[in-house]
Design a protein around this motif. Structure first.
Motif, PDB file in Angstrom:
ATOM      1  N   LEU A   1       0.837  -1.204   0.000  1.00 43.72           N
ATOM      2  CA  LEU A   1       0.000   0.000   0.000  1.00 43.72           C
ATOM      3  C   LEU A   1       0.869   1.250   0.000  1.00 43.72           C
ATOM      4  CD1 LEU A   1      -2.925  -0.923   2.427  1.00 43.72           C
ATOM      5  CD2 LEU A   1      -3.126  -0.374  -0.004  1.00 43.72           C
ATOM      6  N   ASN A   2       1.988   1.213   0.732  1.00 42.83           N
ATOM      7  CA  ASN A   2       2.929   2.334   0.685  1.00 42.83           C
ATOM      8  C   ASN A   2       3.477   2.511  -0.729  1.00 42.83           C
ATOM      9  OD1 ASN A   2       3.655   0.987   3.712  1.00 42.83           O
ATOM     10  ND2 ASN A   2       3.304   3.187   3.672  1.00 42.83           N
ATOM     11  N   ALA A   3       3.752   1.384  -1.380  1.00 42.43           N
ATOM     12  CA  ALA A   3       4.243   1.431  -2.765  1.00 42.43           C
ATOM     13  C   ALA A   3       3.190   2.019  -3.698  1.00 42.43           C
ATOM     14  CB  ALA A   3       4.631   0.028  -3.221  1.00 42.43           C
ATOM     15  N   LEU A   4       1.942   1.625  -3.500  1.00 45.15           N
ATOM     16  CA  LEU A   4       0.851   2.157  -4.323  1.00 45.15           C
ATOM     17  C   LEU A   4       0.756   3.664  -4.184  1.00 45.15           C
ATOM     18  CD1 LEU A   4      -1.658   1.913  -6.105  1.00 45.15           C
ATOM     19  CD2 LEU A   4      -2.971   1.358  -4.043  1.00 45.15           C
ATOM     20  N   GLU A   5       0.910   4.156  -2.966  1.00 41.74           N
ATOM     21  CA  GLU A   5       0.829   5.602  -2.748  1.00 41.74           C
ATOM     22  C   GLU A   5       1.923   6.338  -3.518  1.00 41.74           C
ATOM     23  OE1 GLU A   5      -0.256   9.379  -1.579  1.00 41.74           O
ATOM     24  OE2 GLU A   5      -1.398   7.493  -1.552  1.00 41.74           O
ATOM     25  N   GLN A   6       3.131   5.787  -3.547  1.00 37.98           N
ATOM     26  CA  GLN A   6       4.204   6.422  -4.313  1.00 37.98           C
ATOM     27  C   GLN A   6       3.862   6.466  -5.802  1.00 37.98           C
ATOM     28  OE1 GLN A   6       7.070   8.005  -3.116  1.00 37.98           O
ATOM     29  NE2 GLN A   6       5.858   7.758  -1.250  1.00 37.98           N
ATOM     30  N   ALA A   7       3.266   5.385  -6.294  1.00 39.36           N
ATOM     31  CA  ALA A   7       2.854   5.355  -7.701  1.00 39.36           C
ATOM     32  C   ALA A   7       1.771   6.395  -7.978  1.00 39.36           C
ATOM     33  CB  ALA A   7       2.354   3.959  -8.062  1.00 39.36           C
ATOM     34  N   LEU A   8       0.819   6.513  -7.072  1.00 44.77           N
ATOM     35  CA  LEU A   8      -0.284   7.462  -7.263  1.00 44.77           C
ATOM     36  C   LEU A   8       0.202   8.906  -7.171  1.00 44.77           C
ATOM     37  CD1 LEU A   8      -3.130   5.682  -5.261  1.00 44.77           C
ATOM     38  CD2 LEU A   8      -2.749   5.710  -7.743  1.00 44.77           C
ATOM     39  N   ARG A   9       1.226   9.149  -6.362  1.00 46.10           N
ATOM     40  CA  ARG A   9       1.793  10.509  -6.299  1.00 46.10           C
ATOM     41  C   ARG A   9       2.479  10.880  -7.608  1.00 46.10           C
ATOM     42  NH1 ARG A   9       3.773  12.083  -0.191  1.00 46.10           N
ATOM     43  NH2 ARG A   9       1.858  11.388   0.846  1.00 46.10           N
ATOM     44  N   LEU A  10       3.129   9.905  -8.225  1.00 48.63           N
ATOM     45  CA  LEU A  10       3.709  10.155  -9.544  1.00 48.63           C
ATOM     46  C   LEU A  10       2.611  10.417 -10.574  1.00 48.63           C
ATOM     47  CD1 LEU A  10       6.529   7.447  -9.644  1.00 48.63           C
ATOM     48  CD2 LEU A  10       6.854   9.926  -9.566  1.00 48.63           C
ATOM     49  N   LYS A  11       1.517   9.687 -10.451  1.00 43.29           N
ATOM     50  CA  LYS A  11       0.383   9.894 -11.360  1.00 43.29           C
ATOM     51  C   LYS A  11      -0.194  11.293 -11.187  1.00 43.29           C
ATOM     52  CE  LYS A  11      -4.173   8.040 -12.552  1.00 43.29           C
ATOM     53  NZ  LYS A  11      -5.207   7.020 -12.262  1.00 43.29           N
ATOM     54  N   ASP A  12      -0.258  11.773  -9.956  1.00 42.13           N
ATOM     55  CA  ASP A  12      -0.761  13.120  -9.697  1.00 42.13           C
ATOM     56  C   ASP A  12       0.143  14.186 -10.319  1.00 42.13           C
ATOM     57  OD1 ASP A  12      -2.818  12.031  -8.200  1.00 42.13           O
ATOM     58  OD2 ASP A  12      -1.827  12.346  -6.268  1.00 42.13           O
ATOM     59  N   ARG A  13       1.453  13.933 -10.306  1.00 36.91           N
ATOM     60  CA  ARG A  13       2.422  14.940 -10.751  1.00 36.91           C
ATOM     61  C   ARG A  13       2.653  14.939 -12.257  1.00 36.91           C
ATOM     62  NH1 ARG A  13       7.069  13.183  -6.660  1.00 36.91           N
ATOM     63  NH2 ARG A  13       8.418  14.409  -8.043  1.00 36.91           N
ATOM     64  N   TYR A  14       2.494  13.763 -12.889  1.00 34.09           N
ATOM     65  CA  TYR A  14       2.821  13.652 -14.308  1.00 34.09           C
ATOM     66  C   TYR A  14       1.600  13.182 -15.106  1.00 34.09           C
ATOM     67  CZ  TYR A  14       7.468  13.931 -12.306  1.00 34.09           C
ATOM     68  OH  TYR A  14       8.566  14.333 -11.591  1.00 34.09           O
ATOM     69  N   PRO A  15       0.904  14.099 -15.769  1.00 32.62           N
ATOM     70  CA  PRO A  15      -0.297  13.752 -16.544  1.00 32.62           C
ATOM     71  C   PRO A  15      -0.013  12.657 -17.566  1.00 32.62           C
ATOM     72  CG  PRO A  15      -0.050  16.135 -16.351  1.00 32.62           C
ATOM     73  CD  PRO A  15       1.213  15.539 -15.824  1.00 32.62           C
ATOM     74  N   GLY A  16      -0.969  11.772 -17.712  1.00 29.48           N
ATOM     75  CA  GLY A  16      -0.825  10.682 -18.653  1.00 29.48           C
ATOM     76  C   GLY A  16      -0.251   9.420 -18.042  1.00 29.48           C
ATOM     77  N   THR A  17       0.141   9.490 -16.783  1.00 31.53           N
ATOM     78  CA  THR A  17       0.696   8.326 -16.092  1.00 31.53           C
ATOM     79  C   THR A  17      -0.413   7.319 -15.785  1.00 31.53           C
ATOM     80  OG1 THR A  17       2.541   9.531 -15.109  1.00 31.53           O
ATOM     81  CG2 THR A  17       1.817   7.545 -13.958  1.00 31.53           C
ATOM     82  N   THR A  18      -0.118   6.041 -15.959  1.00 33.64           N
ATOM     83  CA  THR A  18      -1.068   4.976 -15.621  1.00 33.64           C
ATOM     84  C   THR A  18      -0.452   4.055 -14.581  1.00 33.64           C
ATOM     85  OG1 THR A  18      -0.273   3.550 -17.422  1.00 33.64           O
ATOM     86  CG2 THR A  18      -2.138   5.018 -17.899  1.00 33.64           C
ATOM     87  N   VAL A  19      -1.299   3.517 -13.719  1.00 31.49           N
ATOM     88  CA  VAL A  19      -0.868   2.623 -12.639  1.00 31.49           C
ATOM     89  C   VAL A  19      -1.624   1.310 -12.761  1.00 31.49           C
ATOM     90  CG1 VAL A  19      -0.732   2.268 -10.149  1.00 31.49           C
ATOM     91  CG2 VAL A  19      -0.334   4.554 -11.110  1.00 31.49           C
ATOM     92  N   THR A  20      -0.879   0.215 -12.868  1.00 29.02           N
ATOM     93  CA  THR A  20      -1.455  -1.125 -12.974  1.00 29.02           C
ATOM     94  C   THR A  20      -1.054  -1.946 -11.752  1.00 29.02           C
ATOM     95  OG1 THR A  20      -1.315  -1.086 -15.391  1.00 29.02           O
ATOM     96  CG2 THR A  20      -1.540  -3.251 -14.345  1.00 29.02           C
ATOM     97  N   ILE A  21      -2.025  -2.568 -11.094  1.00 30.89           N
ATOM     98  CA  ILE A  21      -1.751  -3.481  -9.984  1.00 30.89           C
ATOM     99  C   ILE A  21      -1.508  -4.869 -10.554  1.00 30.89           C
ATOM    100  CG2 ILE A  21      -2.628  -4.498  -7.844  1.00 30.89           C
ATOM    101  CD1 ILE A  21      -2.285  -1.565  -7.537  1.00 30.89           C
ATOM    102  N   LEU A  22      -0.378  -5.465 -10.196  1.00 29.51           N
ATOM    103  CA  LEU A  22      -0.062  -6.831 -10.636  1.00 29.51           C
ATOM    104  C   LEU A  22       0.069  -7.717  -9.400  1.00 29.51           C
ATOM    105  CD1 LEU A  22       0.794  -8.978 -12.724  1.00 29.51           C
ATOM    106  CD2 LEU A  22       3.136  -8.108 -12.530  1.00 29.51           C
ATOM    107  N   THR A  23      -0.742  -8.769  -9.327  1.00 30.20           N
ATOM    108  CA  THR A  23      -0.674  -9.682  -8.188  1.00 30.20           C
ATOM    109  C   THR A  23      -0.760 -11.118  -8.664  1.00 30.20           C
ATOM    110  OG1 THR A  23      -1.589 -10.156  -5.984  1.00 30.20           O
ATOM    111  CG2 THR A  23      -3.172  -9.732  -7.739  1.00 30.20           C
ATOM    112  N   MET A  24      -0.194 -12.021  -7.883  1.00 29.46           N
ATOM    113  CA  MET A  24      -0.256 -13.444  -8.195  1.00 29.46           C
ATOM    114  C   MET A  24      -0.937 -14.160  -7.041  1.00 29.46           C
ATOM    115  SD  MET A  24       2.841 -16.036  -9.272  1.00 29.46           S
ATOM    116  CE  MET A  24       3.305 -16.808  -7.731  1.00 29.46           C
ATOM    117  N   GLY A  25      -1.905 -15.009  -7.347  1.00 27.64           N
ATOM    118  CA  GLY A  25      -2.609 -15.711  -6.288  1.00 27.64           C
ATOM    119  C   GLY A  25      -3.881 -16.368  -6.790  1.00 27.64           C
TER     120      GLY A  25
END
Length: 292
Positions: free
Chosen positions: A46-70
């Motif tokens: 979740l901490n990692a997700l927040e860092q990704a979302l902050r980059l998305k907020d700062r740089y328009p056009g950024t996309t965030v994909t969650i990858l999980t195995m299970g």
């Protein structure tokens, strides 16, 4: 920084909540009784997700994909990530993945990352069910990408170079590296933002193909026209993986025994704030080499 923004993959894991272990948490054979523990989004992911979302907020056009195995239920954390701001997710699920240790898991994840082709992979430092901190670095090795571990924040991104602050045992370090790269994030990083009501309403019906098959035909047809609600499920063939490097056959780590250790205080002494008690405590700590 390119106009198209960054393409980010966040590695996440659904884990049993080992922070609230009860008497039924362990089976007779010494393995974790996952049915007795609630399944949660691994905290540092979740901490990692927040860092990704902050980059998305700062740089328009950024996309965030969650990858999980299970297993199929791991789609829950993909939805949770989307409720907080991620754009989409992929579930790696196949019986042939079962029994994978960190080496086999990192191989499967790296194959999926190669298919997605992101600019950046961000993951939590470690999962609370294993505490190995191996998967992120192993993914980087298999991709042949540089890695930055123990990240606390991503400070800037200019001219394809990312500057990152690391929290280490004896201080703080600032490093820089070129993309593509893998970053692992510690629990000292900012906490993940809460669910967003708008995202919740948008993605609350997001489902995997397996989950869709359990819906009514009318509901299934409705979602067929709303591609953003479909969570892809990838198996071994989808990521072009070597079966011999997956599951038990690809896992050199073998767990022989698990002990459930309970710490109990045998001798306790209550101390006051008087100088005599403090002096006694200091001498005691020096005598057993705790200090000094």
């Amino acid at each position: 920084m390119t106009k198209k923004g960054l393409k980010i993959v966040v590695l996440a894991k659904q884990v049993p909540d080992t922070r609230n272990v009860g008497k039924d948490a362990m089976k007779a054979d010494g393995t974790v009784n996952r049915a007795a523990l609630p399944a949660i989004f691994n905290p540092e992911d979740l901490n990692a997700l927040e860092q990704a979302l902050r980059l998305k907020d700062r740089y328009p056009g950024t996309t965030v994909t969650i990858l999980t195995m299970g297993p199929g239920r791991a789609a829950d954390i993909i939805r949770e990530g989307m409720y907080r701001g991620a754009d989409c997710g992929v579930l790696l699920t196949d019986r042939k993945f079962a029994g994978s240790d960190t080496l086999a898991t990192s191989y499967a994840l790296s194959q999926a990352v190669k298919k997605i082709q992101p600019d950046l992979v961000i993951a939590g430092r470690q999962a609370i069910d294993g505490d190995t901190a191996q998967v992120g670095p192993q993914v980087a090795e298999k991709l042949g990408w540089p890695q930055v571990t123990y990240a606390e924040s991503i400070l800037s991104f200019e001219n394809e170079e990312m500057t990152i602050k690391r929290r280490l045992e004896h201080g703080i370090e600032v490093v820089a590296g070129k993309l593509p790269m893998v970053i692992t994030v510690t629990a000292s990083a900012p906490e993940a933002r809460p669910r967003n009501a708008k995202h919740l309403m948008k993605f609350k019906h997001a489902r995997t193909v397996t989950e869709l098959q359990e819906q009514t035909s009318d509901y299934y047809m409705e979602l067929q026209s709303r591609e953003y609600l479909r969570i892809p499920e990838w198996g071994v063939a989808d990521v072009d993986a070597d079966v011999e490097q997956l599951g038990l056959s690809g896992s050199p780590t073998k767990v022989k025994k698990i002990d459930n250790v309970v710490f109990a205080a045998k001798e306790a002494k209550r101390l006051s704030s008087e100088d005599t008690d403090i002096e006694w405590l200091i001498k005691e700590l020096m005598a057993n080499h705790t200090i000094g």
